[in-house]
Design a protein around this motif. Structure first.
Motif, PDB file in Angstrom:
ATOM      1  N   PHE A  54     -17.915 -10.967 -19.773  1.00 24.60           N
ATOM      2  CA  PHE A  54     -17.230 -10.451 -18.588  1.00 24.60           C
ATOM      3  C   PHE A  54     -16.123 -11.414 -18.143  1.00 24.60           C
ATOM      4  O   PHE A  54     -15.033 -10.983 -17.751  1.00 24.60           O
ATOM      5  CB  PHE A  54     -18.220 -10.229 -17.452  1.00 24.60           C
ATOM      6  N   VAL A  62     -17.614 -12.779 -11.438  1.00 24.98           N
ATOM      7  CA  VAL A  62     -18.740 -12.635 -12.359  1.00 24.98           C
ATOM      8  C   VAL A  62     -19.881 -13.523 -11.873  1.00 24.98           C
ATOM      9  O   VAL A  62     -19.679 -14.692 -11.553  1.00 24.98           O
ATOM     10  CB  VAL A  62     -18.337 -13.019 -13.791  1.00 24.98           C
ATOM     11  N   ALA A 134     -14.989  -2.103 -19.791  1.00 22.90           N
ATOM     12  CA  ALA A 134     -14.393  -3.145 -18.951  1.00 22.90           C
ATOM     13  C   ALA A 134     -13.088  -3.635 -19.565  1.00 22.90           C
ATOM     14  O   ALA A 134     -12.067  -3.791 -18.876  1.00 22.90           O
ATOM     15  CB  ALA A 134     -15.378  -4.301 -18.783  1.00 22.90           C
TER      16      ALA A 134
END
Length: 405
Positions: A54, A62, A134
């Protein structure tokens, strides 16, 4: 904005192009994740890899929460304005854990067009799809009305009892104002889980004084009591609508063939699409078990052989439904048709159970491809329909978050 219009939007087209260009990377991510063990209550290593991923993708804020869920933000309109505003975010999740114990060989091997290995579909596919989506959003930069929160959750399987998503939606949680919730779970391009399959799970333990099978014959036997209980449970008349099931999944006890056991236990799984039916069958099952213990004591000889009965609830998953007419389900159906498939509304037990039970629009859906052998060492995945499944998830997600022109 309807899904067909979304599908023609330049930002969505860029995101779909990114998904297809990076499809080989998505498959590589599946293999890498599947080969990081994530047994029940042991998801931290896989969670750490998701956290790093991420961050590498450029998502914001995150973090890993108290129970091990990994969270990251794609902000609305390039900012975090909706966190304190009137619009809640859209949560999209995939579960980290597998059903396999720590000693399982999780090596993934290629067999023709198939990837074969424990957990490759359930849920390495969902996690890799989370990464792919994402990355596509970060690359295409669509301007969304609501933030999207990506979540890799712990404890979805078995005795994990949805502990990760239960923590997300605990009573004082800000996530309770989420606008929508999407779980990416496994494979496929048609099923949309909008009905939460509720369940109650128990470990039932019966203890007695035990003894020698000859010298102490006549003492109440815990295994005999469980036998009576299982026969009674099997005779319970279960409703067909809402569909309800009852199953004894495990039983154990005793030390030797020539000994009356001091302890025996079973594990019981009750499921239903209806909350009232689940409550009713649960109550009846517990009554039948108690009656079986009393009957065994009465059948025994002597007053020195009472039995102790203990119930331990090891699972509680609520039921509920996101109506088929809701905007989220309608968007998922439209997205399914956009990829040339006919949607199938279904009931299942997933991370979506919790938000559904709270009245939050929620669904679970497969992340494309084909699979079989789920929850076995020979689980396999084929990428037939894999890119289309990611397209479907992207369109559903953007429709839920709202795309600003």
């Amino acid at each position: 904005m309807d899904v067909a219009t979304l599908n023609r939007h330049p930002a969505v087209d860029r995101a779909r192009t990114t998904l297809r260009e990076r499809d080989a990377e998505t498959l590589a991510a599946m293999i890498e994740l599947a080969q990081i063990p994530a047994p029940p209550f042991g998801e931290s290593a896989r969670g750490e890899r998701m956290r790093r991923w991420f961050e590498e993708l450029g998502l914001r804020d995150v973090a890993v929460d108290e129970v091990g869920n990994v969270l990251a933000w794609y902000p609305a309109n390039g900012s975090a304005q909706d966190r304190a505003g009137e619009y809640g975010p859209v949560l999209i999740c995939a579960h980290l854990d597998t059903v396999f114990p720590p000693e399982t060989d999780v090596t993934v091997r290629r067999v023709g067009e198939r990837l074969v290995g424990p957990g490759i579909a359930d849920n390495a596919r969902g996690l890799a799809a989370l990464i792919a989506l994402a990355g596509a959003l970060v690359e295409a930069r669509p301007s969304l009305a609501r933030s999207v929160v990506f979540a890799a959750t712990v404890g979805e399987e078995g005795v994990g009892d949805l502990r990760g998503v239960k923590h997300l939606f605990r009573e004082d949680s800000p996530w309770r104002r989420a606008a929508a919730f999407i779980a990416l779970d496994g494979t496929g391009t048609r099923r949309i889980v909008n009905r939460a399959l509720g369940s109650r799970r128990y470990r039932v333990t019966i203890e007695g004084s035990g003894g020698h099978s000859w010298a102490d014959w006549g003492r109440a036997n815990p295994i005999h009591a469980l036998g009576r209980a299982i026969a009674a449970l099997d005779a319970i008349d279960l409703p067909r609508r809402p569909r309800t099931t009852l199953s004894v999944g495990r039983i154990e006890g005793g030390t030797a063939v020539n000994a009356i056991p001091t302890e025996a236990w079973l594990e019981l799984d009750i499921r239903s699409e209806g909350a009232n039916a689940l409550d009713a069958v649960e109550a009846k099952a517990l009554r039948e078990i108690k009656r079986a213990v009393v009957a065994t004591e009465r059948h025994s000889r002597g007053s020195d052989s009472p039995l102790a009965l203990r119930f331990e609830r090891i699972g509680d998953r609520p039921s509920g439904e996101t109506p088929a007419a809701s905007p989220l389900v309608a968007a998922a159906c439209a997205a399914t048709r956009m990829i040339g498939e006919e949607p199938e509304l279904a009931a299942s037990s997933t991370d979506a159970n919790i938000p559904i039970s709270l009245g939050i629009p929620a669904i679970a859906m497969g992340a494309g491809g084909r699979s079989s052998g789920v929850h076995t060492p020979d689980e396999w995945y084929e990428n037939d329909g894999g890119p289309e499944g990611l397209d479907r998830a992207l369109l559903t997600l953007v429709a839920a978050a709202g795309l600003e022109m």
